[in-house]
Design an enzyme around this catalytic site. Structure first.
Site, PDB file in Angstrom:
ATOM      1  N   GLU A 272       0.872  -1.190   0.000  1.00  0.00           N
ATOM      2  CA  GLU A 272       0.000   0.000   0.000  1.00  0.00           C
ATOM      3  C   GLU A 272       0.894   1.221   0.000  1.00  0.00           C
ATOM      4  O   GLU A 272       1.896   1.262   0.716  1.00  0.00           O
ATOM      5  CB  GLU A 272      -0.866   0.118   1.276  1.00  0.00           C
ATOM      6  CG  GLU A 272      -1.998  -0.850   1.402  1.00  0.00           C
ATOM      7  CD  GLU A 272      -2.814  -0.621   2.695  1.00  0.00           C
ATOM      8  OE1 GLU A 272      -2.616   0.396   3.388  1.00  0.00           O
ATOM      9  OE2 GLU A 272      -3.656  -1.489   2.995  1.00  0.00           O
TER      10      GLU A 272
ATOM     11  N   GLU B 290     -13.694   5.604  -0.069  1.00  0.00           N
ATOM     12  CA  GLU B 290     -14.525   4.613   0.635  1.00  0.00           C
ATOM     13  C   GLU B 290     -15.248   5.289   1.801  1.00  0.00           C
ATOM     14  O   GLU B 290     -14.630   5.655   2.788  1.00  0.00           O
ATOM     15  CB  GLU B 290     -13.637   3.463   1.132  1.00  0.00           C
ATOM     16  CG  GLU B 290     -13.003   2.677   0.000  1.00  0.00           C
ATOM     17  CD  GLU B 290     -11.943   1.682   0.489  1.00  0.00           C
ATOM     18  OE1 GLU B 290     -12.319   0.681   1.130  1.00  0.00           O
ATOM     19  OE2 GLU B 290     -10.748   1.928   0.248  1.00  0.00           O
TER      20      GLU B 290
ATOM     21  N   GLU C 266      -8.970   9.228   5.731  1.00  0.00           N
ATOM     22  CA  GLU C 266      -9.143   7.798   5.414  1.00  0.00           C
ATOM     23  C   GLU C 266     -10.182   7.559   4.307  1.00  0.00           C
ATOM     24  O   GLU C 266     -10.092   6.582   3.580  1.00  0.00           O
ATOM     25  CB  GLU C 266      -9.542   7.011   6.664  1.00  0.00           C
ATOM     26  CG  GLU C 266      -8.436   6.901   7.706  1.00  0.00           C
ATOM     27  CD  GLU C 266      -7.310   5.960   7.296  1.00  0.00           C
ATOM     28  OE1 GLU C 266      -7.501   5.179   6.348  1.00  0.00           O
ATOM     29  OE2 GLU C 266      -6.237   6.029   7.920  1.00  0.00           O
TER      30      GLU C 266
ATOM     31  N   LYS D  41     -15.086   4.099   5.704  1.00  0.00           N
ATOM     32  CA  LYS D  41     -13.879   4.186   6.531  1.00  0.00           C
ATOM     33  C   LYS D  41     -14.045   5.352   7.505  1.00  0.00           C
ATOM     34  O   LYS D  41     -15.024   6.098   7.450  1.00  0.00           O
ATOM     35  CB  LYS D  41     -12.642   4.377   5.638  1.00  0.00           C
ATOM     36  CG  LYS D  41     -12.426   3.206   4.668  1.00  0.00           C
ATOM     37  CD  LYS D  41     -11.006   3.139   4.161  1.00  0.00           C
ATOM     38  CE  LYS D  41     -10.081   2.591   5.228  1.00  0.00           C
ATOM     39  NZ  LYS D  41      -8.721   2.331   4.735  1.00  0.00           N
TER      40      LYS D  41
END
Ligand SMILES: *[C@@H]1O[C@H](CO)[C@@H](O)[C@H](O)[C@H]1NC(C)=O
Length: 339
Positions: A264, A313, A321, A316
């Site tokens: 990542e 997203e 985030e 999250k």
């Protein structure tokens, strides 16, 4: 004649360098397919988005069957995680591991190109499930070997740079005692199986935690020259410094032969300090340009890296985030990027 011969030599050298350089770069970048959103496209549409953007590698955080079906015959190479919730069972019960591998790997092989199984993500050393990582890795390995896949699919685990007790300058890199207790036998396992260590590397968080000590240019790969001289190695960007701190730690642990795969890395486009579309675009595009070159400590060895993440997203934690995506859930890019 001499000039003409020299011309052809140069031409051939040029062609070879193009042939060598292009696939290295194109194959080195992957993108993590996080699914913590309630508005994301269906996996078939997601796989099409990977393909239309030329993204040849994916990390999938759980063996989502719809996603695995969509990946069939896509040619996309895959890191697939064993989720934390499965670890205790897979660690304590070899037949649970065999069933997991059968249902989620063997059932899709070879039409899904599994590359690595990541047994746990960021669990070492602090998570209560850290104790299950190595026994689960062993049981998954045994199951893959029984299926004859141990040479094609490697078993590893993903850690974050929090496993380092020392990281500056990079040559001082060393695992913390707490991490070392888990990692020493895991590294022995990785060496024995010729498998890489997966490491999540986020210059963004280091910079955001310490903007008075770290320059934004160093974090974004835009510094004009060497920022940190560390013995024979000159560092122009924080990403290389973080990866090499891990390599230095591996060397001190007697595992300098273990390759680091960056499982990542990314930069948020909104939601907090230094999180902007411009910084995210700069970081990710420069990372893509950079990975083919390797780090000072492993010069010339292309870094296999996965950008985090495909989508913003919304399930999250609020803030940065939720804003690491290259794409909005509707499939529109957050910013132009050449993958
Ligand atoms: C698989 O992924 C899709 C798309 O994100 C999701 O709708 C579905 O619930 C997932 N399936 C499982 C079993 O998690």
């Amino acid at each position: 004649m001499a000039t003409r011969k020299a011309f052809f030599v140069i031409l051939i050298a040029l062609l070879i360098s193009i042939l060598v350089a292009v696939p290295t770069r194109a194959q080195s970048i992957g993108v993590c397919y996080g699914m913590l959103g309630n508005n994301l496209p269906q996996p078939t549409a997601v796989v099409n988005l990977y393909r239309s953007n030329g993204i040849g590698r994916m990390r999938l955080y759980d063996p989502n069957q719809t996603a695995l079906r969509a990946l069939r015959n896509s040619n996309i190479q895959l890191i697939m995680d064993v989720p934390r919730t499965e670890l205790q069972s897979l660690a304590s019960n070899p037949s649970a591991a065999a069933n997991w591998v059968q249902a989620n790997v063997v059932a899709f092989w070879p039409s899904v190109s599994f590359r690595y199984i990541a047994v746990g993500n960021e669990l070492i050393p602090g998570d209560a499930a850290a104790q299950y990582v190595l026994p689960a890795m062993r049981n998954v390995q045994t199951a893959l070997s029984s299926a004859g896949l141990q040479n094609q699919i490697k078993v590893s685990t993903a850690v974050d740079t929090g496993v380092l007790g020392q990281s500056f300058p990079p040559s001082n890199g060393a695992f913390s005692a707490a991490a070392q207790a888990y990692l020493a036998p895991i590294l022995q396992f990785l060496r024995g199986n010729n498998a890489p260590l997966l490491v999540n590397v986020y210059p963004y968080f280091s910079y955001a935690d310490n903007p008075s000590q770290i320059s934004l240019a160093y974090a974004l790969f835009t510094a004009g020259g060497v920022v940190v001289q560390d013995g024979q190695f000159g560092y122009q960007n924080l990403f290389d410094a973080q990866v090499d701190a891990v390599y230095a730690a591996l060397e001190k642990a007697g595992s300098g032969s273990v390759v680091v795969v960056v499982s990542e890395s990314g930069w948020p486009s909104a939601g907090g300090f230094a999180a902007s579309v411009s910084n995210a675009q700069t970081y990710n595009q420069n990372l893509i340009r950079h990975v083919g070159r390797g780090t000072p400590r492993r010069a010339g060895r292309a870094i296999e890296a996965y950008l985090f993440a495909m989508f913003n997203e919304n399930q999250k934690s609020p803030g940065v985030e939720q804003n690491f995506g290259l794409f909005y859930p509707n499939g529109q890019p957050v910013y132009p990027i050449s993958l």
